[in-house]
Design an enzyme around this catalytic site. Structure first.
Site, PDB file in Angstrom:
ATOM      1  N   SER A 205       0.827  -1.205   0.000  1.00  0.00           N
ATOM      2  CA  SER A 205       0.000   0.000   0.000  1.00  0.00           C
ATOM      3  C   SER A 205       0.861   1.254   0.000  1.00  0.00           C
ATOM      4  CB  SER A 205      -0.908   0.012   1.230  1.00  0.00           C
ATOM      5  OG  SER A 205      -0.131   0.189   2.411  1.00  0.00           O
ATOM      6  N   GLU A 226       6.753  -0.339  -5.106  1.00  0.00           N
ATOM      7  CA  GLU A 226       5.666  -0.596  -6.050  1.00  0.00           C
ATOM      8  C   GLU A 226       4.405  -0.614  -5.218  1.00  0.00           C
ATOM      9  OE1 GLU A 226       2.692  -2.001  -7.601  1.00  0.00           O
ATOM     10  OE2 GLU A 226       3.649  -3.967  -7.562  1.00  0.00           O
ATOM     11  N   CYS A 260      -2.829  -4.779  -8.083  1.00  0.00           N
ATOM     12  CA  CYS A 260      -2.528  -3.347  -8.152  1.00  0.00           C
ATOM     13  C   CYS A 260      -2.694  -2.818  -9.567  1.00  0.00           C
ATOM     14  CB  CYS A 260      -1.114  -3.076  -7.634  1.00  0.00           C
ATOM     15  SG  CYS A 260       0.159  -4.057  -8.454  1.00  0.00           S
TER      16      CYS A 260
END
Length: 453
Positions: A205, A226, A260
């Site tokens: 996150s 990332e 994601c």
């Protein structure tokens, strides 16, 4: 540390958290192992990484079952994930020598060049949603470059983390060169500061990324982050609407929407909005939710109860703010942490469905007046990981992808995916640095200038 089956809520196994002394010993042993490993040739390293790839392929079904138990991934997707990990291992085994060869540059010196040396031991803080791939896409290049790896995985996939460690050691990677640690957040924070940790990579996150970057920055250590994404998919008036809708739904529902780089916001110009919405609703309705061990299952449970409940809260808040829920949007009356495919329309600025990352099978469909408004909506977000544009005019779409969209990965007439041959990463609140390709392997090396008078 508990591993719970998300399909039924039953405890799979409990794991004992390591004490501080054990954690520090692991890091120190990794540093010693790395001193030996970095002296091996690329060829010697590649032989071991190719053996890792062989074991991944041989055991892909076994690892798929482990992923299904621990985080609910449908079996076919888990098997593909393990096989993709084999691909990235072979890719770097074959290409590292080329990627890290000395680069000679003409200067006033008799000889001057850049050489690439490993940094040392890299701490990898990894998430649960792709428990094998997220680790291997970093570890394969990091190990081939001559680094040691310490894995701190998400608690709910500790079984996967230990299986990866066992796999590495069986392939011949030194027991101390690759280690899994079972630690809480406070302990991980202290590991970042350990003098034998040279750098940190995190996939997770944005909140976690900020915390890790802050700690690493306080001790001047390299990080690659990332983080989250709220990927916009632009559907222009000249798109093949049927194919676009099919691609968007596929992307939105990969890994039960827990990716994601899944399509999150479908931004559709008004000429094709009604047609696109109808097709998407039909496709989402057809998807089968169920036991990840059943071959017909398209969507398994969400990985944890708190994640399912958090997603539902985002949906409810958006509806209260004026969004319309076309299908889904409820918690099923059954065991396990399931959430149905959900489609939200009338999504507007200020709603969670517009502003935030919805990490589950929920599609936000936003109407745009024209191309320019669609681009503006796409960029009106704190994230910048992936994006896609759908149009039959390839030059037009390529211009938008190359010049207009604020994202690290932009795809044309396809959904965003990671590929060992291409760099992967984001901008804005989606993080920094790159994984994969020649750029990924150069993140955790020292690009050293050598100048000979």
């Amino acid at each position: 540390m508990k591993s719970i089956n998300p399909a039924n809520g039953e405890l799979i196994e409990e794991y004992k958290q390591m004490d501080d002394e054990a954690l520090h010993a692991i890091v120190e042993d990794a540093a010693s192992a790395q001193e030996k490993w970095r002296k091996n040739s690329y060829y010697e390293r590649s032989l071991l990484l190719q053996r890792v790839a062989e074991l991944l392929e041989e055991r892909s079904s076994k690892y798929a079952e482990l992923m299904a138990r621990e985080m609910g991934k449908p079996l076919a997707q888990g098997k593909s994930e393990a096989e993709k990990c084999a691909w990235v291992c072979n890719y770097y085994a074959e290409n590292t020598k080329k990627f890290l060869k000395n680069e000679y540059i003409k200067t006033d010196a008799s000889e001057s060049y850049i050489t690439y040396n490993p940094l040392g031991t890299v701490l990898a803080i990894m998430p649960w949603n792709f428990p094998f791939w997220q680790l291997f896409r970093f570890a394969a290049p990091a190990l081939m470059a001559g680094n040691a790896v310490i894995l701190k995985h998400a608690a709910n996939v500790t079984g996967c983390a230990l299986a990866i460690e066992e796999l590495m050691h069986e392939a011949g990677i030194s027991d101390n060169l690759f280690r899994t640690v079972i630690a809480d957040n406070d302990q991980t924070n202290e590991l970042i500061k350990h003098p034998d940790i040279a750098a940190v990579t995190l996939t997770g996150s944005t909140r976690a990324g900020k915390a890790v970057a802050s700690t690493a920055g306080s001790v001047l250590k390299k990080t690659v982050l990332e983080l989250g994404g709220s990927d916009p998919y632009l559907i222009l008036e000249d798109a093949d609407v049927q194919k676009s809708a099919e691609t968007c739904v596929t992307s939105r529902l990969i890994n039960s929407g827990q990716s994601c780089i899944a399509a999150k916001r479908f931004i559709v110009v008004e000429e094709v909005y009604d047609e696109f919405l109808e097709i998407v609703v039909d496709l989402m309705t057809e998807k089968r939710i169920g036991d990840p061990f059943e071959s017909q299952t398209d969507i398994g449970p969400m990985a944890r109860e708190d994640l399912r409940d958090g997603l539902h809260d985002q949906v409810q808040q958006s509806v209260k703010a004026g969004a319309e829920c076309i299908i889904g949007g409820y918690i099923p009356d059954q065991e396990g942490y399931f959430y149905p495919p959900t489609v939200l329309t009338e999504v507007a600025k200020g709603m969670p469905a517009y502003e935030e990352e919805l990490f589950g099978p929920v599609a936000s469909i936003i109407k745009a007046e024209n191309e320019q408004e669609a681009i503006a909506i796409a960029n009106d977000n704190k994230y910048g990981l992936g994006a896609a544009v759908f149009s039959e005019d390839l030059e037009r779409a390529q211009f938008i992808a190359e010049h207009e969209l604020q994202a690290g990965c932009c795809f044309i007439n396809d959904f965003v995916k990671s590929d060992p041959r291409l760099p992967f990463g984001g901008v804005k609140q989606s993080g920094y640095g790159r994984e994969l390709s020649h750029l990924g392997i150069r993140e955790f090396v020292n690009a050293k200038t050598v100048y000979k008078a």
